[in-house]
Enzyme design. Structure first.
Site, short mmCIF file in Angstrom:
data_model
loop_
_atom_site.label_atom_id
_atom_site.label_comp_id
_atom_site.label_asym_id
_atom_site.label_seq_id
_atom_site.Cartn_x
_atom_site.Cartn_y
_atom_site.Cartn_z
N HIS A 146 35.33 23.41 -19.19
CA HIS A 146 33.42 22.69 -19.41
C HIS A 146 33.25 22.33 -20.43
CE1 HIS A 146 32.76 26.44 -18.57
NE2 HIS A 146 31.66 26.53 -19.40
N HIS A 176 29.94 21.26 -23.01
CA HIS A 176 28.49 21.56 -22.79
C HIS A 176 27.97 20.09 -23.91
CE1 HIS A 176 27.38 25.94 -21.43
NE2 HIS A 176 28.73 26.10 -22.00
#
Ligand code: 5GP
Ligand code: ZN
Length: 139
Positions: free
Chosen positions: A99, A101
């Site tokens: 992922h 951010h």
């Protein structure tokens, strides 16, 4: 992957505040909201992190980043943004589905701090390191 919280979010098994979705990626608000609008962009393919990611998945995922970043910035009126990715526990990774951010920034007191220590350059060492990395990249 059964045991992965982000796969569960992708499958709709647990709720999330989704902001963008297509066949390859999903973006949703990070539950911690380090700053208002803190968003995560993830590939739908379960992959541990960038150290394990194929070029194909990377190109699909990162291609969505500029548009998403601009949308988050516009929607939040943030003046700046940190785009951060953690790979493995030592680097701060706590969820082991890759992922990115997006952390909108409003002021110096936003509660996020990334500090790069500066060392005096040792040019011989730099040349050796660069050589080692060059060899690995061309493998
Ligand atoms: P990491 O520390 O691995 O770079 O980031 C993982 C992020 O996932 C953390 O910022 C954390 O707040 C977020 N997170 C963990 N569980 C959930 C969840 O169930 N829902 C959402 N929206 N975010 C989560
Ligand atoms: Zn997963």
């Amino acid at each position: 992957m059964d045991d992965c919280i982000f796969c569960k979010i992708i499958n709709g098994d647990i709720p999330s505040s989704k902001v963008y979705e297509d066949d390859d990626v999903l973006a949703f608000l990070d539950i911690s909201q380090t700053t208002p609008g803190h968003t995560l962009l993830i590939p739908k393919e379960h992959v541990r992190n960038i150290l394990n990611m194929s070029a194909e998945t990377a190109s699909k995922t990162f291609a969505r980043l500029p548009k998403l970043a601009r949308a988050v910035q516009k929607a939040t009126n943030a003046t700046a943004m940190n785009i951060v990715n953690n790979n493995e526990e030592l680097a701060g990774q706590t969820v082991f589905h890759a992922h990115i951010h997006l952390v909108p920034r409003y002021s110096k007191n936003d509660g996020i701090s990334i500090k790069y220590t500066v060392h005096d350059p040792d040019f011989e060492h730099l040349a050796q390191l660069a050589d080692n990395i060059k060899k690995e990249v061309s493998e």
